[in-house]
Design an enzyme around this catalytic site. Structure first.
Site, PDB file in Angstrom:
ATOM      1  N   HIS A  72     -15.475 -19.536  32.000  1.00 55.00           N
ATOM      2  CA  HIS A  72     -16.281 -19.403  30.778  1.00 55.00           C
ATOM      3  C   HIS A  72     -15.920 -20.506  29.793  1.00 55.00           C
ATOM      4  O   HIS A  72     -14.744 -20.794  29.596  1.00 55.00           O
ATOM      5  CB  HIS A  72     -16.009 -18.046  30.110  1.00 55.00           C
ATOM      6  CG  HIS A  72     -16.681 -16.901  30.799  1.00 55.00           C
ATOM      7  ND1 HIS A  72     -17.308 -15.891  30.125  1.00 55.00           N
ATOM      8  CD2 HIS A  72     -16.830 -16.622  32.111  1.00 55.00           C
ATOM      9  CE1 HIS A  72     -17.813 -15.032  31.001  1.00 55.00           C
ATOM     10  NE2 HIS A  72     -17.521 -15.450  32.211  1.00 55.00           N
ATOM     11  N   TYR A 201     -18.020 -10.045  21.639  1.00 55.23           N
ATOM     12  CA  TYR A 201     -17.165  -9.186  20.823  1.00 55.23           C
ATOM     13  C   TYR A 201     -18.002  -8.787  19.603  1.00 55.23           C
ATOM     14  O   TYR A 201     -18.325  -9.648  18.779  1.00 55.23           O
ATOM     15  CB  TYR A 201     -15.919  -9.935  20.350  1.00 55.23           C
ATOM     16  CG  TYR A 201     -14.882 -10.208  21.428  1.00 55.23           C
ATOM     17  CD1 TYR A 201     -15.001 -11.280  22.303  1.00 55.23           C
ATOM     18  CD2 TYR A 201     -13.760  -9.388  21.541  1.00 55.23           C
ATOM     19  CE1 TYR A 201     -14.036 -11.517  23.273  1.00 55.23           C
ATOM     20  CE2 TYR A 201     -12.782  -9.623  22.516  1.00 55.23           C
ATOM     21  CZ  TYR A 201     -12.936 -10.696  23.377  1.00 55.23           C
ATOM     22  OH  TYR A 201     -11.980 -10.936  24.336  1.00 55.23           O
ATOM     23  N   PRO A 295      -5.807  -4.878  23.275  1.00 58.58           N
ATOM     24  CA  PRO A 295      -6.491  -5.752  24.235  1.00 58.58           C
ATOM     25  C   PRO A 295      -7.512  -6.721  23.641  1.00 58.58           C
ATOM     26  O   PRO A 295      -8.041  -7.570  24.360  1.00 58.58           O
ATOM     27  CB  PRO A 295      -7.167  -4.766  25.195  1.00 58.58           C
ATOM     28  CG  PRO A 295      -7.267  -3.485  24.453  1.00 58.58           C
ATOM     29  CD  PRO A 295      -6.128  -3.455  23.487  1.00 58.58           C
ATOM     30  N   LYS A 299      -4.652 -10.764  25.890  1.00 60.46           N
ATOM     31  CA  LYS A 299      -3.379 -11.484  26.065  1.00 60.46           C
ATOM     32  C   LYS A 299      -2.348 -10.783  26.959  1.00 60.46           C
ATOM     33  O   LYS A 299      -1.408 -11.428  27.430  1.00 60.46           O
ATOM     34  CB  LYS A 299      -2.713 -11.707  24.696  1.00 60.46           C
ATOM     35  CG  LYS A 299      -3.392 -12.743  23.855  1.00 60.46           C
ATOM     36  CD  LYS A 299      -3.070 -14.143  24.344  1.00 60.46           C
ATOM     37  CE  LYS A 299      -4.046 -15.162  23.846  1.00 60.46           C
ATOM     38  NZ  LYS A 299      -4.833 -15.827  24.859  1.00 60.46           N
ATOM     39  N   TYR A 386      -7.100 -18.211  22.033  1.00 55.29           N
ATOM     40  CA  TYR A 386      -7.763 -17.431  23.077  1.00 55.29           C
ATOM     41  C   TYR A 386      -7.568 -18.065  24.456  1.00 55.29           C
ATOM     42  O   TYR A 386      -7.279 -17.362  25.429  1.00 55.29           O
ATOM     43  CB  TYR A 386      -9.256 -17.296  22.745  1.00 55.29           C
ATOM     44  CG  TYR A 386      -9.951 -16.221  23.540  1.00 55.29           C
ATOM     45  CD1 TYR A 386      -9.912 -14.892  23.145  1.00 55.29           C
ATOM     46  CD2 TYR A 386     -10.634 -16.540  24.713  1.00 55.29           C
ATOM     47  CE1 TYR A 386     -10.542 -13.899  23.882  1.00 55.29           C
ATOM     48  CE2 TYR A 386     -11.269 -15.547  25.457  1.00 55.29           C
ATOM     49  CZ  TYR A 386     -11.218 -14.240  25.032  1.00 55.29           C
ATOM     50  OH  TYR A 386     -11.840 -13.262  25.776  1.00 55.29           O
TER      51      TYR A 386
HETATM   52  P1  RFL Z   1       1.784  -2.927  34.453  1.00 59.82           P
HETATM   53  O1  RFL Z   1       0.542  -3.571  34.968  1.00 59.82           O
HETATM   54  O2  RFL Z   1       1.669  -1.712  33.629  1.00 59.82           O
HETATM   55  O3  RFL Z   1       2.672  -2.632  35.730  1.00 59.82           O
HETATM   56  C1  RFL Z   1       3.826  -1.819  35.669  1.00 59.82           C
HETATM   57  C2  RFL Z   1       4.032  -1.192  37.037  1.00 59.82           C
HETATM   58  O4  RFL Z   1       5.226  -0.419  37.028  1.00 59.82           O
HETATM   59  C3  RFL Z   1       4.992   0.825  37.666  1.00 59.82           C
HETATM   60  N1  RFL Z   1       5.995   1.790  37.192  1.00 59.82           N
HETATM   61  C4  RFL Z   1       7.115   2.102  37.893  1.00 59.82           C
HETATM   62  N2  RFL Z   1       7.552   1.701  39.087  1.00 59.82           N
HETATM   63  C5  RFL Z   1       8.735   2.228  39.522  1.00 59.82           C
HETATM   64  N3  RFL Z   1       9.471   3.134  38.807  1.00 59.82           N
HETATM   65  C6  RFL Z   1       9.051   3.548  37.603  1.00 59.82           C
HETATM   66  N4  RFL Z   1       9.776   4.420  36.903  1.00 59.82           N
HETATM   67  C7  RFL Z   1       7.824   3.043  37.087  1.00 59.82           C
HETATM   68  N5  RFL Z   1       7.131   3.242  35.952  1.00 59.82           N
HETATM   69  C8  RFL Z   1       6.030   2.472  36.029  1.00 59.82           C
HETATM   70  C9  RFL Z   1       3.561   1.159  37.298  1.00 59.82           C
HETATM   71  O5  RFL Z   1       2.977   2.097  38.206  1.00 59.82           O
HETATM   72  C10 RFL Z   1       2.905  -0.218  37.383  1.00 59.82           C
HETATM   73  O6  RFL Z   1       2.431  -0.505  38.675  1.00 59.82           O
HETATM   74  O7  RFL Z   1       2.665  -3.955  33.625  1.00 59.82           O
HETATM   75  P2  RFL Z   1       2.812  -5.564  33.712  1.00 59.82           P
HETATM   76  O8  RFL Z   1       3.035  -6.006  35.120  1.00 59.82           O
HETATM   77  O9  RFL Z   1       3.764  -5.936  32.656  1.00 59.82           O
HETATM   78  O10 RFL Z   1       1.357  -6.125  33.354  1.00 59.82           O
HETATM   79  C11 RFL Z   1       0.836  -5.970  32.068  1.00 59.82           C
HETATM   80  C12 RFL Z   1      -0.692  -5.841  32.132  1.00 59.82           C
HETATM   81  O11 RFL Z   1      -1.026  -4.823  33.063  1.00 59.82           O
HETATM   82  C13 RFL Z   1      -1.313  -5.524  30.752  1.00 59.82           C
HETATM   83  O12 RFL Z   1      -0.671  -6.252  29.754  1.00 59.82           O
HETATM   84  C14 RFL Z   1      -2.807  -5.874  30.730  1.00 59.82           C
HETATM   85  O13 RFL Z   1      -3.555  -5.022  31.586  1.00 59.82           O
HETATM   86  C15 RFL Z   1      -3.339  -5.774  29.313  1.00 59.82           C
HETATM   87  N6  RFL Z   1      -4.778  -5.999  29.227  1.00 59.82           N
HETATM   88  C16 RFL Z   1      -5.303  -7.274  29.207  1.00 59.82           C
HETATM   89  N7  RFL Z   1      -4.492  -8.349  29.352  1.00 59.82           N
HETATM   90  C17 RFL Z   1      -5.017  -9.615  29.442  1.00 59.82           C
HETATM   91  O14 RFL Z   1      -4.248 -10.583  29.571  1.00 59.82           O
HETATM   92  N8  RFL Z   1      -6.373  -9.845  29.394  1.00 59.82           N
HETATM   93  C18 RFL Z   1      -7.262  -8.824  29.249  1.00 59.82           C
HETATM   94  O15 RFL Z   1      -8.468  -9.064  29.276  1.00 59.82           O
HETATM   95  C19 RFL Z   1      -6.732  -7.481  29.117  1.00 59.82           C
HETATM   96  N9  RFL Z   1      -7.554  -6.415  28.981  1.00 59.82           N
HETATM   97  C20 RFL Z   1      -5.647  -4.899  29.155  1.00 59.82           C
HETATM   98  C21 RFL Z   1      -7.044  -5.143  29.013  1.00 59.82           C
HETATM   99  C22 RFL Z   1      -5.174  -3.592  29.245  1.00 59.82           C
HETATM  100  C23 RFL Z   1      -6.048  -2.533  29.178  1.00 59.82           C
HETATM  101  N10 RFL Z   1      -5.524  -1.233  29.334  1.00 59.82           N
HETATM  102  C24 RFL Z   1      -6.066  -0.296  30.260  1.00 59.82           C
HETATM  103  C25 RFL Z   1      -4.188  -0.972  28.843  1.00 59.82           C
HETATM  104  C26 RFL Z   1      -7.928  -4.088  28.919  1.00 59.82           C
HETATM  105  C27 RFL Z   1      -7.430  -2.777  28.955  1.00 59.82           C
HETATM  106  C28 RFL Z   1      -8.415  -1.665  28.792  1.00 59.82           C
HETATM  107  C1  PHB Z   2     -12.050  -7.247  30.198  1.00 63.70           C
HETATM  108  O1  PHB Z   2     -12.943  -7.894  30.790  1.00 63.70           O
HETATM  109  O2  PHB Z   2     -11.543  -6.239  30.691  1.00 63.70           O
HETATM  110  C2  PHB Z   2     -11.616  -7.677  28.850  1.00 63.70           C
HETATM  111  C3  PHB Z   2     -12.130  -8.830  28.287  1.00 63.70           C
HETATM  112  C4  PHB Z   2     -11.705  -9.235  27.023  1.00 63.70           C
HETATM  113  C5  PHB Z   2     -10.768  -8.475  26.346  1.00 63.70           C
HETATM  114  C6  PHB Z   2     -10.243  -7.331  26.913  1.00 63.70           C
HETATM  115  C7  PHB Z   2     -10.672  -6.922  28.176  1.00 63.70           C
HETATM  116  O3  PHB Z   2     -10.370  -8.870  25.103  1.00 63.70           O
END
Ligand code: RFL
Ligand code: PHB
Length: 392
Positions: A72, A201, A295, A299, A386
């Site tokens: 993008h 957004y 989110p 980041k 961004y």
């Molecule tokens: P994770 O992905 O949460 O992975 C942690 C893993 O540890 C496991 N776990 C255990 N394993 C063993 N023993 C235990 N006691 C444990 N407890 C937990 C879990 O099952 C899991 O598999 O952390 P990690 O690797 O630090 O990654 C972080 C990312 O997942 C998170 O920051 C992002 O998803 C945030 N996020 C976004 N980040 C972006 O860079 N760009 C985005 O567009 C973006 N959009 C988002 C997001 C997060 C969202 N939610 C659902 C929180 C959109 C959403 C809606």
């Molecule tokens: C996504 O596509 O899940 C998404 C995109 C932008 C954001 C957060 C999540 O800021």
């Protein structure tokens, strides 16, 4: 059992760290609480910064990302029922790539399996001991319920916000900074082509909405909701009606929201959180285990990946007897973490509708949106944050 590094958690942070360490000839084991299918299917982030794409590509993990990722060059800020494009690439020379976090996780699991790098899924009762010595131990039960112990040189706490690694550090050794927001995101994945070729957004008096995507056939959408809201209150019809109202444009720039079957829904609370330092003895925290961003700035996953890139080098040096990078690990990562905390807070407060805000606060918000979209300097500031800053 003996290994050099025990990695707790098979999210992006744990899997990429394990991959980097194995490729550097370091022995490590990943322990994951959930089952393999759950981890591969979990719908989360979607936006990869250019440095994230470059790293995965340089590691030979970029084949599917190059074929299926959607580059993008801009995004839209929508307010007052009109679109205002931020030309990310024109302003910064860089792009972002929309490629689901679960696709990165699948690519990493496949790469582990192809090379025989071990991941133990469905472990339970994980506990850490002796992390303040040079021989930490990790106790757990394997998928069959058999109690096991790993003796290692270092533990990487990559187990997300609700994991056990951060709580294993005494409270007195951590400083916690936290902010909760009076809203949450209801996220849906729908089988329908994106309604626009870029992310939107939208700031709206009914609340924030975000239009994103995963593939040319799958749309990802989010709605600001009350954090106490239950998913049952949101029928598919109500979700589409609310998205349509919040994403509406008037006058120039036709926009029709394409509806389709909803494949996945979930509510996520929004918070900012940092626990410092990221190291306690031989336990190193990375990703969501150490810090959370709302989110809106896209980041979280990018920060998790930036952390483990620094951590893999620090652990390689530590295992050769050189402590310097491990000593600097926390401070090195926290500079980037705090920049992302600020940017994510900025995007969140600029775009959401705060139920407690007074008229003064609402006027400031609109003024900030107008300034960000009409001043090249302000738009460049948003854009460079961004797409991912090379320096912090
Ligand atoms: P994770 O992905 O949460 O992975 C942690 C893993 O540890 C496991 N776990 C255990 N394993 C063993 N023993 C235990 N006691 C444990 N407890 C937990 C879990 O099952 C899991 O598999 O952390 P990690 O690797 O630090 O990654 C972080 C990312 O997942 C998170 O920051 C992002 O998803 C945030 N996020 C976004 N980040 C972006 O860079 N760009 C985005 O567009 C973006 N959009 C988002 C997001 C997060 C969202 N939610 C659902 C929180 C959109 C959403 C809606
Ligand atoms: C996504 O596509 O899940 C998404 C995109 C932008 C954001 C957060 C999540 O800021």
């Amino acid at each position: 059992m003996r290994t050099q590094v025990a990695v707790i958690g098979a999210g992006p942070a744990g899997l990429l760290l394990s991959f980097l360490l194995h490729e550097a000839g370091i022995d490590c084991v990943v322990l994951e609480a959930r089952d393999r299918e759950y981890v591969r299917q979990r719908v989360r982030a979607g936006v990869c910064e250019q440095p994230t794409v470059e790293l995965l590509t340089s590691l030979g993990l970029g084949e599917r990302l190059a074929a299926e990722g959607m580059p993008h060059e801009g995004l839209s800020l929508r307010f007052d029922r009109a679109d205002h494009r931020i030309a990310l690439t024109e302003l910064t020379g860089k792009t972002i790539t929309v490629y689901g976090q679960q696709e990165i996780v699948k690519d990493l699991i496949d790469a582990h399996e192809a090379r025989g790098y071990p991941i133990s899924f469905e472990v339970s009762d994980v506990s850490l001991s002796d992390v303040d010595t040079e021989r930490p131990r990790v106790g757990y039960r394997d998928a069959e319920g058999v109690a096991r112990t790993i003796e290692c040189d270092a533990v990487a706490g990559c187990d997300g916000f609700h994991g056990i690694c951060r709580p294993s550090i005494p409270d007195s050794a951590l400083t916690v900074y936290e902010r909760e927001y009076p809203f949450a995101w209801l996220g849906v994945l729908a089988r329908t082509p994106p309604s626009h070729h870029e992310l939107i957004y939208a700031h709206h008096e009914r609340g924030f909405a975000l239009h994103s995507m995963r593939t040319p056939e799958i749309t990802r959408l989010y709605l600001q909701v009350d954090p106490a809201e239950s998913l049952e209150a949101w029928s598919d019809d109500r979700i589409w009606a609310e998205l349509t109202a919040r994403l509406e444009v008037e006058g120039e720039g036709e926009f029709t929201l394409r509806e389709g079957p909803i494949l996945d829904k979930g509510i996520t609370p929004m918070r900012s959180f940092v626990a410092e330092p990221l190291r306690h003895g031989r336990l190193f925290l990375a990703g969501d285990a150490a810090h959370i961003v709302p989110p809106t700035g896209a980041k979280g996953m990018n920060l998790a990946i930036a952390d483990v890139r620094v951590l893999s080098r620090a652990l390689e040096a530590l295992l050769r007897g050189d402590e310097s990078l491990a000593s600097a690990y926390s401070d090195t990562c926290l500079r980037r973490v705090w920049r992302a905390e600020h940017f994510s807070w900025f995007m969140t407060t600029m775009l959401h509708t705060d139920p407690h805000a007074d008229g003064f606060a609402r006027q400031l918000q609109l003024s900030q949106l107008r300034y960000t979209t009409s001043s090249r300097a302000a738009a460049t500031s948003l854009a460079e944050n961004y797409v991912g800053l090379p320096f912090v």
